[in-house]
Design a protein around this motif. Structure first.
Motif, PDB file in Angstrom:
ATOM      1  N   THR A  10       0.877  -1.332  -0.152  1.00 60.63           N
ATOM      2  CA  THR A  10      -0.362   0.465   0.058  1.00 60.63           C
ATOM      3  C   THR A  10       0.686   1.264  -0.031  1.00 60.63           C
ATOM      4  N   ILE A  11       0.571   2.633  -0.556  1.00 57.07           N
ATOM      5  CA  ILE A  11       0.873   3.991  -0.150  1.00 57.07           C
ATOM      6  C   ILE A  11       1.930   3.725   1.250  1.00 57.07           C
ATOM      7  N   TRP A  12       1.710   3.404   2.344  1.00 63.22           N
ATOM      8  CA  TRP A  12       2.010   3.689   3.988  1.00 63.22           C
ATOM      9  C   TRP A  12       3.505   2.094   3.703  1.00 63.22           C
ATOM     10  N   GLY A  13       3.044   1.234   3.355  1.00 59.52           N
ATOM     11  CA  GLY A  13       4.225   0.404   3.173  1.00 59.52           C
ATOM     12  C   GLY A  13       5.293   0.554   1.852  1.00 59.52           C
ATOM     13  N   ALA A  14       4.799   1.890   1.094  1.00 60.54           N
ATOM     14  CA  ALA A  14       5.783   1.804  -0.404  1.00 60.54           C
ATOM     15  C   ALA A  14       6.866   3.005   0.445  1.00 60.54           C
ATOM     16  N   LEU A  15       6.324   3.748   1.339  1.00 58.15           N
ATOM     17  CA  LEU A  15       7.050   4.921   1.722  1.00 58.15           C
ATOM     18  C   LEU A  15       7.985   4.045   3.117  1.00 58.15           C
ATOM     19  N   GLU A  16       7.838   3.022   3.459  1.00 62.59           N
ATOM     20  CA  GLU A  16       8.495   2.278   4.190  1.00 62.59           C
ATOM     21  C   GLU A  16       9.556   1.793   3.111  1.00 62.59           C
ATOM     22  N   GLU A  17       9.179   1.405   2.417  1.00 63.84           N
ATOM     23  CA  GLU A  17      10.019   0.395   1.395  1.00 63.84           C
ATOM     24  C   GLU A  17      11.050   1.666   1.012  1.00 63.84           C
ATOM     25  N   CYS A  18      11.133   3.252   1.131  1.00 65.77           N
ATOM     26  CA  CYS A  18      11.867   3.868   0.516  1.00 65.77           C
ATOM     27  C   CYS A  18      12.880   3.684   1.290  1.00 65.77           C
ATOM     28  N   VAL A  19      12.692   3.527   2.834  1.00 65.77           N
ATOM     29  CA  VAL A  19      13.676   3.507   3.304  1.00 65.77           C
ATOM     30  C   VAL A  19      14.848   2.359   3.083  1.00 65.77           C
ATOM     31  N   TYR A  20      14.451   1.232   3.152  1.00 66.94           N
ATOM     32  CA  TYR A  20      15.168  -0.045   2.430  1.00 66.94           C
ATOM     33  C   TYR A  20      15.782   0.234   1.537  1.00 66.94           C
ATOM     34  N   TRP A  21      15.239   0.805   0.355  1.00 72.69           N
ATOM     35  CA  TRP A  21      15.759   1.000  -0.702  1.00 72.69           C
ATOM     36  C   TRP A  21      16.936   0.876  -1.058  1.00 72.69           C
ATOM     37  N   GLY A  22      17.642   0.234  -2.182  1.00 75.59           N
ATOM     38  CA  GLY A  22      19.091   0.505  -2.132  1.00 75.59           C
ATOM     39  C   GLY A  22      19.864  -0.799  -1.244  1.00 75.59           C
ATOM     40  N   TYR A  23      19.043  -1.101  -0.321  1.00 77.33           N
ATOM     41  CA  TYR A  23      20.458  -1.510   0.780  1.00 77.33           C
ATOM     42  C   TYR A  23      20.661  -3.087   0.270  1.00 77.33           C
ATOM     43  N   GLY A  24      21.595  -3.173   0.287  1.00 75.89           N
ATOM     44  CA  GLY A  24      22.253  -4.211  -0.193  1.00 75.89           C
ATOM     45  C   GLY A  24      22.509  -4.781  -0.605  1.00 75.89           C
ATOM     46  N   SER A  25      22.717  -3.284  -2.203  1.00 78.04           N
ATOM     47  CA  SER A  25      22.999  -3.001  -3.405  1.00 78.04           C
ATOM     48  C   SER A  25      23.872  -2.107  -3.706  1.00 78.04           C
ATOM     49  N   LEU A  26      23.921  -1.243  -3.193  1.00 82.21           N
ATOM     50  CA  LEU A  26      24.563  -0.030  -3.536  1.00 82.21           C
ATOM     51  C   LEU A  26      26.440  -0.104  -3.052  1.00 82.21           C
ATOM     52  N   PRO A  27      27.583  -0.067  -3.441  1.00 83.23           N
ATOM     53  CA  PRO A  27      28.574   0.412  -3.219  1.00 83.23           C
ATOM     54  C   PRO A  27      29.166   1.052  -1.404  1.00 83.23           C
ATOM     55  N   PRO A  28      29.794   0.958  -0.761  1.00 80.62           N
ATOM     56  CA  PRO A  28      31.075   0.335  -0.847  1.00 80.62           C
ATOM     57  C   PRO A  28      31.072  -0.937  -0.571  1.00 80.62           C
ATOM     58  N   ARG A  29      29.891  -1.017   0.498  1.00 74.48           N
ATOM     59  CA  ARG A  29      29.489  -2.550   1.090  1.00 74.48           C
ATOM     60  C   ARG A  29      28.466  -2.825   1.365  1.00 74.48           C
ATOM     61  N   SER A  83       3.776  -1.658   6.271  1.00 76.00           N
ATOM     62  CA  SER A  83       3.039  -1.603   7.022  1.00 76.00           C
ATOM     63  C   SER A  83       1.096  -1.902   5.418  1.00 76.00           C
ATOM     64  N   GLU A  84       0.184  -1.984   6.375  1.00 79.31           N
ATOM     65  CA  GLU A  84      -0.564  -1.524   5.404  1.00 79.31           C
ATOM     66  C   GLU A  84      -1.824  -0.717   4.906  1.00 79.31           C
ATOM     67  N   ASP A  85      -1.685  -0.007   6.908  1.00 82.31           N
ATOM     68  CA  ASP A  85      -2.291   1.498   6.977  1.00 82.31           C
ATOM     69  C   ASP A  85      -1.287   2.462   7.946  1.00 82.31           C
ATOM     70  N   TRP A  86      -1.776   3.138   7.781  1.00 86.57           N
ATOM     71  CA  TRP A  86      -1.715   4.415   8.738  1.00 86.57           C
ATOM     72  C   TRP A  86      -1.324   4.020   9.530  1.00 86.57           C
ATOM     73  N   SER A  87      -1.733   2.953  10.803  1.00 87.44           N
ATOM     74  CA  SER A  87      -1.923   3.116  11.936  1.00 87.44           C
ATOM     75  C   SER A  87      -0.759   2.273  12.268  1.00 87.44           C
ATOM     76  N   THR A  88      -0.785   1.488  11.638  1.00 90.82           N
ATOM     77  CA  THR A  88       0.420   0.433  11.819  1.00 90.82           C
ATOM     78  C   THR A  88       1.461   1.591  10.839  1.00 90.82           C
ATOM     79  N   PHE A  89       1.482   1.534  10.098  1.00 91.30           N
ATOM     80  CA  PHE A  89       2.935   2.291   9.978  1.00 91.30           C
ATOM     81  C   PHE A  89       3.965   3.513  10.827  1.00 91.30           C
ATOM     82  N   LYS A  90       2.303   4.299  12.028  1.00 93.51           N
ATOM     83  CA  LYS A  90       2.553   4.947  12.146  1.00 93.51           C
ATOM     84  C   LYS A  90       3.036   4.514  13.792  1.00 93.51           C
ATOM     85  N   ARG A  91       2.883   3.328  14.131  1.00 97.04           N
ATOM     86  CA  ARG A  91       2.810   2.342  15.195  1.00 97.04           C
ATOM     87  C   ARG A  91       4.636   1.967  15.392  1.00 97.04           C
TER      88      ARG A  91
END
Length: 623
Positions: A219-238, A298-306
């Motif tokens: 959902t939109i809240w999950g996509a916002l949460e995913e932004c934090v993890y983007w690139g995790y495990g793929s960007l150099p140097p480590r 997170s699938e909804d605002w309350s879960t994302f916020k918590r």
């Protein structure tokens, strides 16, 4: 579920099962469980239920599965009230452990579950899994043990588990794998992180994290949460991410030499993964891109916020803990090296190339290739366009709110003091000393009472998530629409935020323009031009886009509706089918300009930002 075990559980009244689980959820419960078995007889339902629990107790496992001369790979899981999710995690870990042992026949994998003051059947489901898969586990030298920690808090469960591993396995282990109780490990994940932790090429990392992916509805809240993890495990140097340079507690492997860091941690280190990463240093961390561990967005605002509010608050608590030990300046430096909460540093890293520019030798064509490779190593150039828009519009709104509320709750301060502290943190100046100097407004804290143990526990209640969450209260329909219709919610909220940002920027430019005298006509004209450009971008372009979208949508809807009439479909399904087909076609049409923008216009924008960043650094950084 094994039918025999199912009968043992269903034939027991909930009260009796609660009592037996309370016996299991104690330090060294083997003696008490054996007394229950002897009193009730092994053939009774109570006796068999107690026997199943007894089978995963440390003393029983040590007798049933002797280690002999094998090497040990411990897996520590901290679990609190995880009766629903734990079986799936154990199943995935077992499959990953079996794959891991294909070429390592001299290993024994010991899964240690540190039960952190659970009041449900967490121990029982672990025992049930061990009972059902006993043959497969024993044949592959995999054991499951449950220990108990009576003090609530994940860090307490971790410390108990590490102490037990040291005592139980002594010098037979070199690494420990840590996992959450509600994640899914891919089959090869354990093998991959072990290989990275024991690489023969270059320096061996002390911590190797898994690559975090989502497994549920986005959902939109999950996509916002995913932004934090983007690139995790793929960007150099480590192979680390843009915003995170620490191993995630959902799944990682740690060298035994770093476990001593846990000894000094307390309840302020709720984010033990961030604390451990900061203490070890990001240069000693590697994220294995092929070691996939999946979790629920997170699938909804309350879960994302918590969830996100808790994570942000825990980071602030960790900064406070580090400040008490190393001083505030050193503490903020340690935390920001692995988890950046400062908006300006955050933005600077977003436009910082991750691949150094190679020496410009060779032919003209080779020089151009090296320059392009250097520019395209900028995270912003590799960021998916959808996530880029989401990050630029939503994150500057949502995360500052979470940081501000986290400061206010952590220091129990007024909103005015919290705002001052937030501004200090925003501009990377010391804020912890300021917040601690202010008198707390409310010193009452909610404490967990032993009298509440087991209350409200229903063994038959399943925490199933509805496909579409039902909302109640003020703005219920709006929140439901935002959570269940991601594409439309993104479009609507982005247009709203664009108007807000336009209003702020335009009036800022007008205010600055008004401060210049007539003698500085050039500067005044510049800010007037910026104000007009901002107004044009913020008002005219969105309005043109909205009108164009409405025209396209009406056209597509009319086309599909007339087509359904022509095909003589049933009248009841015409409208629904037309809407469904329209939505599919509509978003396919809209995607073309975005792709064109990403491929054609994004590159010069990135180049402009890189040059601007270099000029600013040249102007403000002393030589």
């Amino acid at each position: 579920m094994n039918s025999q075990l199912q009968n043992h559980r269903l034939n027991l009244e909930p009260d009796k099962r609660v009592l037996i689980n309370q016996i299991a959820n104690r330090l060294q419960p083997e003696k008490k469980l054996q007394e229950v078995i002897d009193h009730e007889s092994v053939a009774s339902s109570i006796g068999q239920y107690a026997q199943i629990l007894l089978n995963v107790m440390p003393e029983t496992i040590q007798k049933a599965q002797p280690i002999e001369y094998r090497k040990i790979l411990p897996i520590l899981i901290c679990a609190r009230n995880e009766e629903i999710s734990l079986p799936s995690t154990l199943k995935n870990l077992m499959n990953s452990a079996i794959y891991f042992q294909k070429n390592r026949l001299d290993f024994h994998v010991a899964i240690i579950i540190s039960n952190n003051f659970s009041y449900d059947e967490t121990t029982a489901v672990a025992a049930q899994f061990y009972h059902e898969h006993n043959k497969e586990l024993v044949n592959n030298h995999i054991s499951i043990e449950v220990i108990y920690e009576g003090k609530p808090g994940k860090i307490n469960a971790l410390k108990s588990g590490i102490t037990y591993i040291r005592k139980r396995f002594a010098a037979k282990f070199t690494h420990v794998i840590f996992s959450d109780a509600d994640v899914d490990w891919d089959e090869k994940a354990m093998h991959v992180i072990w290989e990275k932790a024991n690489t023969s090429i270059g320096k061996r990392p002390l911590l190797v994290g898994s690559n975090i992916r989502y497994r549920n509805r986005r959902t939109i809240w999950g996509a916002l949460e995913e932004c934090v993890y983007w690139g995790y495990g793929s960007l150099p140097p480590r192979n680390q991410g843009v915003f995170m340079k620490f191993i995630s507690g959902m799944g990682y492997i740690a060298d035994a030499s770093v476990l001593f860091h846990f000894d000094d941690m307390n309840e302020d280190c709720s984010n033990e993964d961030v604390a451990l990463s900061a203490l070890v240093g990001h240069e000693n961390i590697y994220i294995a891109a092929d070691a996939i561990v999946r979790y629920d967005l997170s699938e909804d605002w309350s879960t994302f916020k918590r969830i996100r509010a808790r994570h942000v608050r825990n980071l602030l608590r960790l900064e406070k803990w580090f400040a008490e030990r190393y001083g505030e300046e050193k503490a903020l430096e340690m935390i920001s090296s692995v988890a950046e909460l400062g908006v300006f540093k955050f933005t600077d890293r977003f436009f910082t190339p991750t691949v150094p520019l190679s020496p410009l030798d060779g032919s003209f064509y080779e020089k151009i290739k090296k320059i392009i490779r250097h520019i395209y190593s900028v995270p912003a150039a590799n960021y998916p366009l959808f996530n880029l828009y989401l990050g630029l519009t939503f994150m500057p709104t949502v995360y500052p709110y979470l940081i501000f509320s986290g400061i206010m709750n952590l220091y129990m301060s007024s909103w005015k003091n919290a705002l001052v502290g937030f501004v200090k943190k925003l501009f990377c100046s010391p804020y912890i000393t300021f917040m601690k100097s202010k008198k707390p407004q409310n010193k009452d804290e909610a404490l967990f009472s032993m009298e509440d143990y087991g209350k409200g526990w229903d063994p038959y209640q399943q925490r199933k998530k509805p496909l579409h969450r039902q909302y109640s209260g003020r703005f219920a329909h709006i929140r439901a629409f935002l959570s269940n219709n991601m594409n439309w919610s993104i479009a609507i909220v982005m247009i709203m935020e664009l108007f807000i940002y336009e209003f702020i920027l335009r009036h800022t430019f007008l205010f600055v323009s008004g401060r210049f005298s007539t003698a500085t006509n050039n500067m005044r004209g510049l800010f007037d031009t910026l104000s007009k450009a901002t107004f044009y971008i913020g008002h005219h372009i969105p309005l043109i886009a909205v009108i164009s979208c409405v025209i396209i949508y009406i056209y597509l809807f009319g086309f599909h509706f007339l087509q359904s009439i022509k095909n003589k479909e049933k009248s009841g399904g015409k409208l629904v089918d037309s809407l469904r087909n329209t939505n599919k076609k509509f978003f396919k049409v809209l995607v073309f300009p975005f792709i064109a923008f990403e491929k054609i216009f994004l590159f010069p924008v990135i180049v402009f930002f890189i040059l601007t960043r270099l000029l600013i650094k040249k102007a403000f950084v002393k030589s």
